[in-house]
Every structure is written in structure tokens, then in C-alpha cells.
Design a protein around this motif. Structure first.
Motif, PDB file in Angstrom:
ATOM      1  N   GLY A 155      75.332  82.308 -38.751  1.00  0.00           N
ATOM      2  CA  GLY A 155      75.682  82.448 -37.693  1.00  0.00           C
ATOM      3  C   GLY A 155      76.691  83.516 -37.820  1.00  0.00           C
ATOM      4  N   SER A 156      77.423  84.179 -38.283  1.00  0.00           N
ATOM      5  CA  SER A 156      78.428  85.089 -38.144  1.00  0.00           C
ATOM      6  C   SER A 156      78.207  86.233 -39.208  1.00  0.00           C
ATOM      7  CB  SER A 156      79.958  84.794 -38.766  1.00  0.00           C
ATOM      8  OG  SER A 156      79.923  83.421 -38.342  1.00  0.00           O
ATOM      9  N   GLN A 207      77.202  88.289 -23.336  1.00  0.00           N
ATOM     10  CA  GLN A 207      76.342  88.259 -23.365  1.00  0.00           C
ATOM     11  C   GLN A 207      75.687  86.307 -24.225  1.00  0.00           C
ATOM     12  OE1 GLN A 207      74.333  90.567 -27.271  1.00  0.00           O
ATOM     13  NE2 GLN A 207      75.544  91.686 -25.507  1.00  0.00           N
ATOM     14  N   PRO A 208      74.989  86.143 -23.780  1.00  0.00           N
ATOM     15  CA  PRO A 208      74.570  85.196 -24.317  1.00  0.00           C
ATOM     16  C   PRO A 208      74.594  84.361 -25.569  1.00  0.00           C
ATOM     17  CG  PRO A 208      73.358  85.161 -22.353  1.00  0.00           C
ATOM     18  CD  PRO A 208      73.935  86.177 -22.605  1.00  0.00           C
ATOM     19  N   ASN A 209      75.484  83.882 -26.219  1.00  0.00           N
ATOM     20  CA  ASN A 209      75.417  83.635 -28.240  1.00  0.00           C
ATOM     21  C   ASN A 209      74.118  83.157 -28.672  1.00  0.00           C
ATOM     22  OD1 ASN A 209      77.549  83.899 -30.319  1.00  0.00           O
ATOM     23  ND2 ASN A 209      78.931  82.424 -30.257  1.00  0.00           N
ATOM     24  N   TYR A 210      73.306  84.072 -29.380  1.00  0.00           N
ATOM     25  CA  TYR A 210      72.021  83.648 -30.003  1.00  0.00           C
ATOM     26  C   TYR A 210      72.593  83.661 -30.981  1.00  0.00           C
ATOM     27  CZ  TYR A 210      70.229  85.950 -25.138  1.00  0.00           C
ATOM     28  OH  TYR A 210      69.887  86.069 -23.722  1.00  0.00           O
ATOM     29  N   SER A 211      73.462  84.302 -31.619  1.00  0.00           N
ATOM     30  CA  SER A 211      73.710  84.486 -33.375  1.00  0.00           C
ATOM     31  C   SER A 211      74.188  82.950 -33.740  1.00  0.00           C
ATOM     32  CB  SER A 211      74.578  85.573 -32.990  1.00  0.00           C
ATOM     33  OG  SER A 211      74.341  86.611 -33.133  1.00  0.00           O
ATOM     34  N   ARG A 212      74.979  82.105 -32.671  1.00  0.00           N
ATOM     35  CA  ARG A 212      75.570  81.282 -33.103  1.00  0.00           C
ATOM     36  C   ARG A 212      74.286  79.669 -33.057  1.00  0.00           C
ATOM     37  NH1 ARG A 212      81.116  78.392 -33.333  1.00  0.00           N
ATOM     38  NH2 ARG A 212      81.502  80.640 -32.167  1.00  0.00           N
ATOM     39  N   SER A 246      68.983  76.793 -37.451  1.00  0.00           N
ATOM     40  CA  SER A 246      68.858  77.401 -38.850  1.00  0.00           C
ATOM     41  C   SER A 246      69.446  76.160 -39.605  1.00  0.00           C
ATOM     42  CB  SER A 246      68.878  78.483 -39.399  1.00  0.00           C
ATOM     43  OG  SER A 246      67.891  79.204 -38.373  1.00  0.00           O
ATOM     44  N   ALA A 247      70.495  76.336 -39.722  1.00  0.00           N
ATOM     45  CA  ALA A 247      71.583  75.222 -40.635  1.00  0.00           C
ATOM     46  C   ALA A 247      71.428  73.741 -40.218  1.00  0.00           C
ATOM     47  CB  ALA A 247      73.037  75.468 -40.764  1.00  0.00           C
ATOM     48  N   ARG A 277      71.722  66.929 -34.529  1.00  0.00           N
ATOM     49  CA  ARG A 277      73.127  67.704 -35.702  1.00  0.00           C
ATOM     50  C   ARG A 277      73.219  69.035 -34.905  1.00  0.00           C
ATOM     51  NH1 ARG A 277      70.234  65.862 -40.403  1.00  0.00           N
ATOM     52  NH2 ARG A 277      69.130  67.924 -40.333  1.00  0.00           N
ATOM     53  N   PHE A 278      71.865  70.091 -34.051  1.00  0.00           N
ATOM     54  CA  PHE A 278      71.699  70.714 -33.240  1.00  0.00           C
ATOM     55  C   PHE A 278      72.620  70.933 -32.295  1.00  0.00           C
ATOM     56  CE2 PHE A 278      70.022  73.321 -30.449  1.00  0.00           C
ATOM     57  CZ  PHE A 278      70.518  75.221 -30.773  1.00  0.00           C
TER      58      PHE A 278
END
Length: 266
Positions: free
Chosen positions: A157-158, A201-206, A212-213, A238-239
Motif C-alpha cells: 500500500g505504501s 484523488q481517491p486513495n486507490y493505493s491504500r 491484498s494483505a 479484515r478489509f
């Protein structure tokens, strides 16, 4: 006879002298040269300007004022201006190195994992056949599971996903002094972040990192009585919980902890 000729010569010399004097007098009263007339024309033009504007300023002073004004403008332009604030995104290599440090080299990761493991063990059923050593072993196992899940989320995510989506994984603290607004700002960073172009922008990465985790944690999670932690339902549970966890942890560790550290350092 000789005396008569001498008198005539004297009279002729006097006549010639007087004629030369009169010629010089006439020439001294003649029309002035052209340069003087040009100067008079300039003065006349300026006096015409007096009639139109109501005040008189010599042309030389006007030229000096204009040159002084131009010099002042040039001096103002030469004065150093404060540098414009610009946004500098992280490079892909910088994102990955930052993610690795936060995952494995930062005390914050170990503290968060310990807090999460403690809260999870607190909610477990107290089975009568387990000893204190068993509970300690369960706590350490739960810490290892939480740490592995968090490290995976941090790396993805980071690091990985910010490189893919071209987003900035860094937390941007609030500029407000109000505690409530700062808390809301920290919670909102779970949903929005800055892209490499500096825009929100939307935090797609987080989101992608958390999902995924949560899925990968099925490889090392352990189900306990009353708590099913393996499978699709557990993955999305969990997500969903990660949004609440990230919101309060971002507020505590990202927004307010730096202020508390400054207070204790005084």
C-alpha cells in the motif's frame, strides 16, 4: 597744393572707418542664428503644454523623472521574491525504500502490531485447558501474524501500488489548530491522497494494499473457537475493519503523536 591733398586723404580715411563701424552695428542687430530659433520653438511647445495642463515642467525634468521611474521599476523587479511553494513527488525508488523502512525498521510498525495483537487476544475466549505459557505463546503468535499482515500492507500500500497508481503514500498533516478538524482530516486521508501531480484523488493505493494483505494473511492466520479467520468472509471482514483501524491509527500516530513528542522534549 600738398596740404590740400593731405586733407582729402584724411577725410577719405574717416569716411571708410565710419562705414565699417555702421556695418558692424547692423550685423549685430540682425536675425539670430537657426539654433536659437529652434530653442525658442521648443520653449513655445512647452508653453502650449502649460495652457493645456495648467502646470509647467521643463522637458529636462520630465526626462529625469521618467528615467527615475524606470530605474525604480527595474530595482523593484531585481528585489528577491519569496520562492513559490512547489510539490515534489517521491520517485518510484524513493517510495519503495520508504515502504521498506516503515515495514521493518520503524518502531511504529512494532508498536501498532503489539497493540493490535493485544486487543485481539483480549477478545479471545479464555479456554480452561490453556496455561499461562500457552497464552504467552498465543500472544507472540498473534503478534507475528499482525506484524506480517501489517508489513505486507505497508510494502504493497505504501510502495508497490503507489508506484503503479502514481500516488503519494506520505501523510499530509492538517494545517488547522482545531482538534476536531485535525481528527477529521486524519480520517479522510484513508479515502483520499495526493497523486504525483499534486492533486487530491481517491486513495486507490491504500485500498488495494489493504485488500491484498487481507487476502494474503489467509496463508498464516489461525482460526480459534468463535473466530473464523480464514476464507473469503474473513478476508473482506479484515478489509472493512482496516478502514476503521487506519483512521484512528493515522489520527494518533500521524497527526497528534508529533505534537506530543515535541511537548515531552521541552
Amino acid at each position: 597744393m600738398k596740404h590740400s591733398l593731405a586733407c582729402l586723404l584724411v577725410l577719405a580715411a574717416i569716411s571708410l572707418n565710419s562705414h565699417a563701424v555702421s556695418s558692424q552695428t547692423l550685423s549685430s542687430t540682425a536675425t539670430p542664428p537657426a539654433t536659437t530659433l529652434v530653442a525658442s520653438d521648443n520653449d513655445a511647445a512647452e508653453m502650449n503644454g502649460v495652457a493645456r495642463t495648467g502646470f509647467y515642467t521643463p522637458s529636462r525634468l520630465l526626462r529625469e523623472d521618467e528615467s527615475a521611474g524606470q530605474g525604480g521599476a527595474q530595482q523593484a523587479q531585481q528585489q528577491p521574491q519569496p520562492p513559490a511553494q512547489t510539490y515534489t513527488p517521491l520517485t518510484p525508488d524513493g517510495k519503495m525504500k520508504r515502504a521498506f523502512r516503515r515495514a521493518f525498521l520503524s518502531p511504529e510498525g512494532y508498536i501498532r502490531s503489539a497493540v493490535a495483537a493485544t486487543l485481539t487476544e483480549w477478545g479471545e475466549d479464555d479456554l480452561p485447558h490453556k496455561t499461562t505459557e500457552d497464552r504467552l505463546a498465543d500472544g507472540l503468535s498473534r503478534f507475528a501474524i499482525k506484524f506480517s499482515t501489517r508489513a505486507t500492507r505497508t510494502l504493497l500500500g505504501s510502495g508497490v501500488y503507489p508506484v503503479i497508481f502514481k500516488q503519494d503514500p506520505r501523510y499530509e498533516r492538517s494545517r488547522s489548530k482545531n482538534v476536531g478538524r485535525r481528527a477529521l482530516h486524519a480520517a479522510s486521508r484513508v479515502f483520499v491522497t495526493r497523486g504525483d501531480n499534486g492533486r487530491l484523488q481517491p486513495n486507490y493505493s491504500r485500498w488495494a494494499g489493504s485488500l491484498s494483505a487481507s487476502a494474503l494473511s489467509n496463508l498464516w492466520e489461525q482460526s480459534t473457537p468463535g473466530h473464523d479467520r480464514i476464507g473469503a468472509d474473513a478476508t473482506f471482514r479484515r478489509f472493512g475493519t482496516s478502514f476503521i483501524t487506519d483512521a484512528w491509527q493515522t489520527a494518533v500516530f500521524g497527526e497528534f503523536l508529533p505534537d506530543l513528542i515535541k511537548i515531552f522534549k521541552r
